[in-house]
Design an enzyme around this catalytic site. Structure first.
Site, PDB file in Angstrom:
ATOM      1  N   SER B 146      44.216  47.729  41.205  1.00  0.00           N
ATOM      2  CA  SER B 146      45.409  46.981  41.607  1.00  0.00           C
ATOM      3  C   SER B 146      46.636  47.617  40.974  1.00  0.00           C
ATOM      4  O   SER B 146      46.536  48.201  39.883  1.00  0.00           O
ATOM      5  CB  SER B 146      45.296  45.535  41.141  1.00  0.00           C
ATOM      6  N   TYR B 159      44.761  39.427  34.362  1.00  0.00           N
ATOM      7  CA  TYR B 159      44.224  40.130  35.542  1.00  0.00           C
ATOM      8  C   TYR B 159      44.597  41.609  35.477  1.00  0.00           C
ATOM      9  O   TYR B 159      43.750  42.500  35.663  1.00  0.00           O
ATOM     10  CB  TYR B 159      44.816  39.486  36.808  1.00  0.00           C
TER      11      TYR B 159
END
Lengths: 439, 253
Positions: B146, B159
């Site tokens: 990501s 995250y």
């Protein structure tokens, strides 16, 4: 990949073989993955080359399997002999030629290489070497001929040669205005020629769909040579004309292929009889340009060759139609007629065969070829596994009706499946064993 | 085996129930992939997806249970997959959880679950997968990282850090595999509008699972090491990475 120098080296390499098995490889001219084995052993057999016996009176030649056709021709042509069957390149080994049961321009009359062998020696996984001749061991012979290297390693072979009077060919060329004209000419008088092949313009549309140039001929006799050539009728000195450097981008675009095809068609005489042409330019036109495959750029190209039985001309027509309207640039499309085949997985079978070179990067190509494959399978035809890199395995049993017999023979010759390849895994050629193991 | 036209024969999806995993499976099947294995935490919920993949032309679609947190079972799981399905040509790692950043600042257990899933779970399953692909001598892995892993942000650093760890792990693993005929593609999407982010407001440069799937296919074909989705995020993130910390801190992102 290892390159064993002799039988002892092969035994050492096989001793260290893992679960992913081994496959023999020759000069690497197969377009697909028949001689690749990811994660496993690949035995480059080209170090084991050499002619062991050449009987000039009887025309019998025995050679190690890693000997190339080029090596053989250099030895035999000046003595008045030729190979009874030769593919479109000299840079293949004898072993590879047998494992793929190669055909040439004379298949309609002379069959494939497998029709001209005295026999061969086959190395089995337990280290035994078996002498295989058609008469004494037909099952092993027919399983190995075209057997994709999966029945054992061909160690040496003995071939019956073809006598020739000169190293020249006498060639007739004619242009055909469309596919029907072309196939008509081939069907009516191919039998009068030893060699016959047609180039088809897959980009011509409408009324010219499938137009082509037909070249047919035979070995020239001494009497047919002009006096300048007759002084040294068996001269043989193949030369490289050019080579393509690495890193060339794909130049085979649709526009380039279209202009090439146009020039090729216009350049060919409408009709020409008896032109004297050298063996190399008649049989191996592409061999003169080293690394010609680089012209297709980084993504390369796929070869696709199929055969459909006589009476199924419609499939050839549909394939040419699909290619001409589908936007595929086929640089080279070759049409010829086959006679009967011999091996269980041999490609040749009586009918029409069409071979195509197609740049791999084109959108829609996969679907187009899948569609052609289905038509071919329905017509009782098949695709050439030596050139395949993408066939749907579900079509295989229809295309090769002797597949079951071949699998039985393979189980007998190699029960532990020591001989494996990427093609074998991709097409599930060993799948039946796995299924048996589960039940 | 990947065939001569670049089609993958068998593809295994770890996190096969995720929107990106399923979108990639559909895109691959449309391109000719025959065998699809969806490894998912809740296999029972995928019946309709399986039917859709079959309808699109997949010859064989299997769903197998897989839990990224059950690291002790991963080795045996990978062995079983390769035993059952033969050579696997492509492995897509698409599992991951986002977590609620605010809640995790107070709830350590929840933060650890994100780290265990996204990083520990991925390391645990990627190592045996890489060993298998090395053994078979061919294959590709696509890993969903990501852009959140490119620079720590106060709005999603739990995250983000889990993806940063995964990303660096994959960079090194990719280099290890490069000479072995195995490709490892790191995929760095921006904000993807999917069920994982359905409760959040979309941000600039947001994208869709379908766009991520297409980028994965292009990246695999080009033999790329990293792809950003959308591709301009590569330059945006490069700019953001070089901002001084004091400036970056003041950005509302």
């Amino acid at each position: 990949m290892v390159r064993p120098r002799d039988a002892a080296d092969v035994a050492t390499a096989l001793g260290a073989m893992g679960a992913r098995g081994a496959i023999a490889r020759g000069l690497g001219r197969s377009y697909g993955d028949v001689a690749q084995n990811g994660g496993g052993l690949v035995l480059d057999m080209t170090a084991q080359r050499g002619i062991e016996r050449f009987d000039e009176d009887e025309g019998i030649l025995a050679a190690l399997a890693g000997t190339s056709i080029d090596d053989i021709l250099r030895a035999i042509v000046p003595r008045g002999w030729f190979l009874p069957v030769t593919p479109g390149t000299r840079f293949v080994t004898l072993g590879g030629a047998i494992a793929n049961d190669v055909h040439g321009k004379n298949h309609h009359g002379d069959g494939s290489l497998g029709d001209h062998l005295v026999g061969f020696e086959l190395l089995l996984p337990d280290g035994q070497v078996r002498q295989v001749a058609l008469a004494s061991d037909p099952e092993t012979y027919e399983a190995t001929l075209g057997g994709l290297g999966l029945t054992g390693i061909i160690v040496r072979a003995t071939v019956r040669l073809l006598p020739i009077g000169t190293s020249w060919t006498r060639v007739d060329t004619e242009r055909a205005v469309d596919l029907e004209d072309l196939m008509g000419r081939m069907a009516s008088d191919d039998h009068r020629y030893r060699y016959s092949v047609a180039w088809v313009d897959c980009l011509a549309r409408g009324r010219s769909l499938g137009r082509g140039v037909l070249t047919r001929g035979d070995h020239a006799t001494r009497e047919e040579l002009p006096s300048a050539l007759a002084r040294d009728p068996l001269v043989y000195s193949p030369r490289m004309l050019a080579s393509v450097p690495p890193g060339v981008p794909n130049v085979v675009t649709r526009a380039a292929a279209r202009s090439f095809n146009e020039v090729w068609f216009r350049k060919a005489p409408r009709e020409e009889r008896g032109r004297i042409t050298s063996l190399t330019s008649f049989f191996y036109p592409l061999d003169a340009i080293a690394d010609w495959n680089r012209l297709y750029g980084r993504r390369g190209f796929v070869q696709h060759q199929f055969v459909v039985p006589f009476g199924q001309e419609r499939v050839v027509e549909t394939a040419v139609e699909l290619l001409s309207s589908g936007g595929s640039a086929s640089f080279l499309a070759v049409l010829k007629r086959f006679g009967p085949g011999r091996g269980m997985l041999s490609f040749p079978a009586p009918g029409w065969t069409l071979a195509l070179d197609l740049p791999a990067g084109q959108p829609g190509l996969a679907q187009l070829l899948d569609r052609i494959d289905r038509l071919v399978a329905e017509a009782g035809g098949r695709v050439y596994l030596a050139k395949d890199a993408r066939l749907n395995p579900a079509l295989l049993p229809d295309m090769y009706p002797d597949l079951d017999r071949w699998m039985d023979a393979r189980e007998r010759l190699d029960p532990g499946h020591a001989w494996r390849s990427d093609l074998e895994r991709r097409l599930g050629l060993g799948a039946r064993q796995r299924k048996d193991a589960l039940t | 085996m990947k065939d001569g036209l670049g089609r993958y024969g068998t593809a295994l999806f770890l996190g096969g129930g995720s929107d990106i995993g399923l979108a990639t499976a559909r895109a691959l099947v449309a391109r000719g992939t025959q065998k699809v294995v969806l490894a998912a935490r809740s296999p029972d919920e995928l019946a309709l997806q399986v039917e859709e993949l079959r309808a699109r032309g997949a010859a064989e679609v299997e769903v197998v249970p897989f839990d990224a947190l059950a690291t002790a079972s991963h080795e045996a799981f990978v062995d079983e997959m390769f035993e059952r399905f033969g050579d696997v040509d492509l492995v897509v790692l698409a599992f991951g959880v986002l977590g609620d950043q605010h809640a995790m600042e107070k709830d350590t257990a929840a933060a650890l679950e994100v780290a265990r899933t996204n990083y520990v779970g991925a390391v645990s399953v990627l190592l045996p997968v890489a060993r298998k692909l090395r053994e078979q001598g061919h294959g590709a892995i696509a890993v969903l990282s990501s852009v959140a892993g490119e620079r720590g942000r106060r709005s999603n650093f739990v995250y983000g850090s889990s993806k940063a760890g995964l990303d660096v792990f994959c960079q090194g693993l990719g280099d290890l595999l490069a000479g072995e005929g195995v490709q490892l593609l790191v995929v760095r999407p921006g904000f993807v509008r999917s069920k994982m982010t359905a409760h959040l407001d979309p941000v600039p440069f947001s994208t869709t699972p379908g766009a991520v799937a297409r980028a994965i296919l292009v990246g695999l074909e080009r033999k790329a090491d990293v792809v950003w989705v959308p591709s301009k995020l590569r330059w945006v993130m490069s700019g953001l990475r070089h901002l001084p910390r004091t400036v970056f801190r003041r950005l509302e992102i």
